[in-house]
Scaffold this motif. Sequence first.
Motif, PDB file in Angstrom:
ATOM      1  N   PRO A  93      10.831  -0.147  17.362  1.00  0.00           N
ATOM      2  CA  PRO A  93       9.727  -0.572  18.215  1.00  0.00           C
ATOM      3  C   PRO A  93       8.673   0.527  18.361  1.00  0.00           C
ATOM      4  N   GLY A  94       7.413   0.122  18.217  1.00  0.00           N
ATOM      5  CA  GLY A  94       6.311   1.071  18.324  1.00  0.00           C
ATOM      6  C   GLY A  94       5.767   1.547  16.992  1.00  0.00           C
ATOM      7  N   THR A  95       6.460   1.211  15.883  1.00  0.00           N
ATOM      8  CA  THR A  95       5.929   1.536  14.557  1.00  0.00           C
ATOM      9  C   THR A  95       5.773   0.248  13.750  1.00  0.00           C
ATOM     10  N   TYR A  96       4.753   0.225  12.869  1.00  0.00           N
ATOM     11  CA  TYR A  96       4.371  -1.004  12.182  1.00  0.00           C
ATOM     12  C   TYR A  96       3.989  -0.696  10.739  1.00  0.00           C
ATOM     13  N   CYS A  97       4.127  -1.698   9.873  1.00  0.00           N
ATOM     14  CA  CYS A  97       3.740  -1.557   8.470  1.00  0.00           C
ATOM     15  C   CYS A  97       2.874  -2.736   8.058  1.00  0.00           C
ATOM     16  N   GLY A  98       1.594  -2.465   7.880  1.00  0.00           N
ATOM     17  CA  GLY A  98       0.659  -3.458   7.362  1.00  0.00           C
ATOM     18  C   GLY A  98      -0.337  -2.747   6.471  1.00  0.00           C
ATOM     19  N   LEU A  99      -0.586  -3.293   5.285  1.00  0.00           N
ATOM     20  CA  LEU A  99      -1.461  -2.650   4.310  1.00  0.00           C
ATOM     21  C   LEU A  99      -2.454  -3.650   3.729  1.00  0.00           C
ATOM     22  N   ILE A 100      -3.616  -3.144   3.367  1.00  0.00           N
ATOM     23  CA  ILE A 100      -4.617  -3.914   2.633  1.00  0.00           C
ATOM     24  C   ILE A 100      -4.813  -3.235   1.281  1.00  0.00           C
ATOM     25  N   PHE A 101      -4.685  -3.997   0.219  1.00  0.00           N
ATOM     26  CA  PHE A 101      -4.904  -3.479  -1.138  1.00  0.00           C
ATOM     27  C   PHE A 101      -6.214  -4.092  -1.618  1.00  0.00           C
ATOM     28  N   LEU A 102      -7.181  -3.245  -1.968  1.00  0.00           N
ATOM     29  CA  LEU A 102      -8.540  -3.677  -2.306  1.00  0.00           C
ATOM     30  C   LEU A 102      -8.800  -3.446  -3.794  1.00  0.00           C
ATOM     31  N   PHE A 103      -9.334  -4.474  -4.469  1.00  0.00           N
ATOM     32  CA  PHE A 103      -9.635  -4.395  -5.894  1.00  0.00           C
ATOM     33  C   PHE A 103     -11.092  -4.764  -6.144  1.00  0.00           C
ATOM     34  N   SER A 104     -11.673  -4.203  -7.205  1.00  0.00           N
ATOM     35  CA  SER A 104     -13.001  -4.603  -7.650  1.00  0.00           C
ATOM     36  C   SER A 104     -12.895  -5.879  -8.485  1.00  0.00           C
ATOM     37  N   VAL A 105     -13.728  -6.874  -8.179  1.00  0.00           N
ATOM     38  CA  VAL A 105     -13.749  -8.088  -9.007  1.00  0.00           C
ATOM     39  C   VAL A 105     -14.660  -7.890 -10.215  1.00  0.00           C
ATOM     40  N   ARG A 106     -15.356  -6.756 -10.272  1.00  0.00           N
ATOM     41  CA  ARG A 106     -16.268  -6.492 -11.383  1.00  0.00           C
ATOM     42  C   ARG A 106     -15.527  -5.964 -12.611  1.00  0.00           C
ATOM     43  N   ASN A 107     -14.530  -5.116 -12.394  1.00  0.00           N
ATOM     44  CA  ASN A 107     -13.785  -4.594 -13.542  1.00  0.00           C
ATOM     45  C   ASN A 107     -12.276  -4.550 -13.313  1.00  0.00           C
ATOM     46  N   GLY A 108     -11.808  -5.063 -12.165  1.00  0.00           N
ATOM     47  CA  GLY A 108     -10.384  -5.154 -11.893  1.00  0.00           C
ATOM     48  C   GLY A 108      -9.741  -3.890 -11.367  1.00  0.00           C
ATOM     49  N   VAL A 109     -10.485  -2.801 -11.247  1.00  0.00           N
ATOM     50  CA  VAL A 109      -9.893  -1.526 -10.864  1.00  0.00           C
ATOM     51  C   VAL A 109      -9.437  -1.553  -9.401  1.00  0.00           C
ATOM     52  N   PRO A 110      -8.272  -0.997  -9.087  1.00  0.00           N
ATOM     53  CA  PRO A 110      -7.875  -0.854  -7.686  1.00  0.00           C
ATOM     54  C   PRO A 110      -8.760   0.188  -7.009  1.00  0.00           C
ATOM     55  N   LEU A 111      -9.268  -0.158  -5.838  1.00  0.00           N
ATOM     56  CA  LEU A 111     -10.217   0.706  -5.129  1.00  0.00           C
ATOM     57  C   LEU A 111      -9.568   1.486  -3.995  1.00  0.00           C
ATOM     58  N   ALA A 112      -8.717   0.802  -3.214  1.00  0.00           N
ATOM     59  CA  ALA A 112      -8.201   1.455  -2.017  1.00  0.00           C
ATOM     60  C   ALA A 112      -6.950   0.769  -1.510  1.00  0.00           C
ATOM     61  N   LEU A 113      -6.106   1.569  -0.883  1.00  0.00           N
ATOM     62  CA  LEU A 113      -5.056   1.094   0.009  1.00  0.00           C
ATOM     63  C   LEU A 113      -5.475   1.495   1.417  1.00  0.00           C
ATOM     64  N   MET A 114      -5.244   0.606   2.394  1.00  0.00           N
ATOM     65  CA  MET A 114      -5.673   0.891   3.760  1.00  0.00           C
ATOM     66  C   MET A 114      -4.596   0.507   4.758  1.00  0.00           C
ATOM     67  N   ASN A 115      -4.470   1.298   5.821  1.00  0.00           N
ATOM     68  CA  ASN A 115      -3.750   0.809   7.003  1.00  0.00           C
ATOM     69  C   ASN A 115      -4.482  -0.410   7.538  1.00  0.00           C
ATOM     70  N   ASP A 116      -3.733  -1.383   8.040  1.00  0.00           N
ATOM     71  CA  ASP A 116      -4.398  -2.603   8.501  1.00  0.00           C
ATOM     72  C   ASP A 116      -4.577  -2.680  10.012  1.00  0.00           C
TER      73      ASP A 116
END
Length: 365
Positions: A93-116
């Motif tokens: 309790p008190g700790t959480y795991c949520g992530l956002i994985f961001l990709f470019s739709v222009r060339n498919g490259v992964p751009l970022a991982l983020m805390n959510d």
Amino acid sequence: MIFLTNEHIKAVLDMPTCIEVMEDAYRELIEQRAAYRPRIDFYVPQEPHYYRWGTMEGVSRKLGVLAIRMKSDKLVWNREGEFQTEEKYCIEPGTYCGLIFLFSVRNGVPLALMNDGYLQHMRVGACAGLGTKYLARANSKVLGMLGSGGMARTYAMAIKEVRPIQQIRVFSPTKANREVYAEQMKEELGIDVKPVDSPEKAVKGADIVALATDSLVPVVKAEWLMPGVHVTNVRSNEVGRDVLARVDVIARLGSATLQLEKPLPGTIGGSDGMLAYFAGTDEEREKIPKSPSREVDNSNIGTIPDIIAGRWTGRTNDRQITFLNNQGTQGLQFAAVGGKAYELASARGLGHTLPLEWFIQDIRD
């Protein structure tokens, strides 16, 4: 490729920007230049608590990104008298795991991982603000708030951004929590924030009512709502049929879960009504709290994008009671707000660099 923490994102993303980028995303959706996939969950019984995995995706052509949001939770369902809540955590309790994985739709490259975490609160608050902008009376000054957590904070920030709020009345079952909320939000927003000892005292006479709780059962009664009030929620469970039968205008953001003619094998309706796959027995399934249907016979139902596009009026007079079910389009929200956070953070050189070769391979998938 970078990793953005909540602190990085908080440094570049404020509520006016979130509201603006979400409105842009809905205009993209109207123009058929954006899309989203509603949330899908997995439930796995792991006594004494259950595990839930959830994902949602969205794309913005304007920002040139696709985002997938992933969350990993252990669930705890608590019942105390008339209240029933859903708590969640990762590891403890008190700790959480949520992530956002961001990709470019222009060339498919992964751009970022983020805390959510910060983005999650801000994007939901921004949508509550948009609902208020398009549905609440222009002269709304009193906000009744049920809840005192992170969502209750961003809801207050967003609603004050679009309406001349002068007072907030806040109720939370724990006295200390509502008092801390009142003190902190008074300082942050520069207005009167008053803690009250019952939900009725927060709601009665308010111009806008915000429900930002973990409750699995309704927290507001229809008779507490004055003519002309605007109501918004976090979870569908927070309002009952009595409230929805009384309101004159019902709005959504879009589809919150997949609409199926018949259930898929191995799926259930989760505790908050989302489509979920279930890895368990019938006996284990029965332990999951039911999310009751909230459908009502009301001909005046539409979406916020419908109002923005001019396809639906929404509120037509100051006596109507309006309700925003702040559900749906979650994947698009993460693409829009996450994409903007990445853009702003990159411009300032923020984020932890991750080697791109960790994420790119020479074996065809």
